[in-house]
Motif scaffolding. Structure first.
Motif, short mmCIF file in Angstrom:
data_model
loop_
_atom_site.label_atom_id
_atom_site.label_comp_id
_atom_site.label_asym_id
_atom_site.label_seq_id
_atom_site.Cartn_x
_atom_site.Cartn_y
_atom_site.Cartn_z
N HIS A 253 88.75 25.11 35.83
CA HIS A 253 88.98 24.87 34.41
C HIS A 253 89.70 23.55 34.13
O HIS A 253 90.21 23.35 33.02
CB HIS A 253 89.73 26.04 33.79
N CYS A 263 82.43 26.41 28.06
CA CYS A 263 82.92 27.26 29.14
C CYS A 263 83.24 28.64 28.59
O CYS A 263 83.57 28.80 27.40
CB CYS A 263 84.16 26.64 29.77
N ASP A 264 83.17 29.65 29.45
CA ASP A 264 83.50 31.01 29.05
C ASP A 264 84.94 31.13 28.56
O ASP A 264 85.28 32.08 27.84
CB ASP A 264 83.28 31.98 30.21
N CYS A 265 85.80 30.20 28.96
CA CYS A 265 87.20 30.26 28.54
C CYS A 265 87.39 29.83 27.09
O CYS A 265 88.49 29.95 26.55
CB CYS A 265 88.08 29.41 29.46
N GLY A 266 86.32 29.31 26.47
CA GLY A 266 86.39 28.89 25.08
C GLY A 266 86.52 27.39 24.88
O GLY A 266 86.38 26.90 23.76
N THR A 268 85.49 23.26 26.16
CA THR A 268 84.28 22.49 26.50
C THR A 268 84.60 21.49 27.60
O THR A 268 85.67 20.86 27.58
CB THR A 268 83.75 21.74 25.26
N ALA A 273 82.05 24.75 34.55
CA ALA A 273 80.98 24.89 33.57
C ALA A 273 80.06 23.67 33.58
O ALA A 273 78.84 23.79 33.47
CB ALA A 273 81.58 25.07 32.17
N THR A 279 74.32 25.47 35.72
CA THR A 279 74.13 24.49 34.64
C THR A 279 73.03 23.51 34.99
O THR A 279 72.17 23.18 34.16
CB THR A 279 75.45 23.75 34.37
#
Length: 399
Positions: A253, A263-266, A268, A273, A279
């Motif tokens: 991250h 990204c799944d964490c919210g 970009t 990711a 990807t």
């Protein structure tokens, strides 16, 4: 440690430092044979700084354990004294198992004591449920061991992405596999009946590089792994940094300058990711380059002349180079090794990676030393690192 009366010890109690010293001396002797063998004992003494008598004693012990053998002595020159009989690793006695657990498949392999892959199988995941994955790996290993009757198995190394607690032998968290607190060492040990060591795959590949690869001898080494999981490992003076509960190297991250992928964490532009093979394959499908989730299909399309495929690979290599540049700025390692599919197979990707990392540091950035067998070597290196750190722990009953 022997029991002695606290009030009046009858004899000196062996200190932990003495055991550590013996372990270290044994390690440097066997590592010298790995790096220079066939090699004379006198040369080992010169390389290690140990006394000739100590080297002779360790070599005799290793021969008894089945780790070393004497080789044919060179012809003696006229007038010369007794020839020095070289010693070398005995790769005929033992093998190790290697397991690498990736998101789409598990790789199982046999390796010799020089880290060379003798046999390898790829097991696509029918399910990522831990007990099923480990049971299939154990069955496949048993088949590989049965096919190598001349080599007794010393143990099994397991390399996995995500958060891996090396000391506990546990995959603490691997979101892409859906694994949490999986006791891999305990479960696979019960299935195989062999000693099992477990570590993160980036750290495993640092061990592989410093034992068997081009980065051997580097005073500091960074490994950057970009697959479905993106992580890193760092070693100085032959010691890999693990951190509390082996959390070091979790870079998924970190924000990547220029990244655009959600990204799944919210956020970009997180490293994983942006650089994940998932990807790459999604972008390849969107561009009409290749179907499916196998990045080698993109490499094959580029090799066949597809400019869009080549462009996707070069762009990814540039982003990996940008990540390598960030880690270079922070850690300043002597050598950086990158495992990434485009960099492994294409010179234009390697050039893009080095350019982005910085021209003044390009020579320090290398592709993996194991392009054809990187996952197999990752698994095997976990158990081989344990062997070379404490070679006297090998049981003589296995000889």
């Amino acid at each position: 440690m022997p029991r002695t009366a606290v009030s009046a010890p009858a004899s000196p109690v062996p200190r932990a430092a003495d055991s550590d010293r013996r372990r270290t001396s044994a390690s440097v002797v066997l590592r010298s044979v790995l790096e220079h063998g066939p090699v004379a004992r006198s040369t080992i003494a010169r390389l290690t700084g140990l006394s000739p008598a100590s080297v002779t004693d360790y070599c005799a012990r290793f021969a008894e354990l089945g780790l070393l053998r004497e080789t044919v002595a060179p012809p003696r020159a006229r007038g010369a004294g007794r020839p020095h009989v070289p010693v070398d690793l005995d790769v005929s006695r033992f093998v190790v198992g290697g397991v690498h657990i990736a998101v789409p498949y598990t790789t199982v392999a046999l390796l010799d004591l020089r880290g060379r892959v003798l046999a390898e199988r790829e097991l696509p995941h029918e399910s990522t449920e831990p007990s099923l994955v480990l049971a299939r790996a154990a069955t496949a290993l048993a088949g590989l061991f049965a096919g190598a009757p001349g080599g007794r198995p010393l143990g099994v190394g397991v390399a996995v992405g995500g958060w891996v607690d090396r000391e506990a032998g546990t995959v603490v968290d691997h979101p892409l596999l859906g694994w949490r607190e999986v006791a891999v060492r305990e479960r696979l040990g019960a299935l195989t009946g062999l000693p099992v060591r477990v570590d993160g795959h980036a750290r495993a590949l640092v061990d592989g590089e410093r034992l068997f690869g081009r980065a051997r001898g580097s005073r500091s080494l960074l490994h950057l792994f970009a697959g479905n999981v993106v992580d890193a490992a760092f070693a100085t003076h032959d010691e890999v940094h693990h951190g509390p509960r082996s959390q070091a190297g979790a870079i998924a991250h970190l924000p990547l300058p220029g990244g655009t992928e959600p990204c799944d964490c919210g956020r970009t532009g997180c490293l994983q990711a942006e650089l994940s093979e998932r990807t790459l394959c999604r972008r390849a499908r969107a561009a009409g380059v290749a179907e499916g989730m196998n990045p080698m299909h993109v490499v094959a399309a580029a090799a066949a002349g597809d400019k869009a495929a080549a462009g996707l690979l070069v762009r990814r290599a540039r982003l990996v180079g940008r990540a390598a540049g960030l880690l270079l700025d922070v850690l300043n390692p002597e050598t950086v090794v990158v495992t990434e599919v485009g960099v492994i197979h294409r010179e234009d990707c390697l050039a893009a990676l080095r350019e982005e990392a910085g021209p003044e540091r390009a020579a320090a950035v290398l592709p993996t030393s194991f392009p054809e067998s990187v996952l197999a070597v990752a698994g095997g290196s976990v158990i081989l690192d344990a062997l070379y750190r404490d070679p006297l722990s090998v049981s003589p009953e296995m000889n």
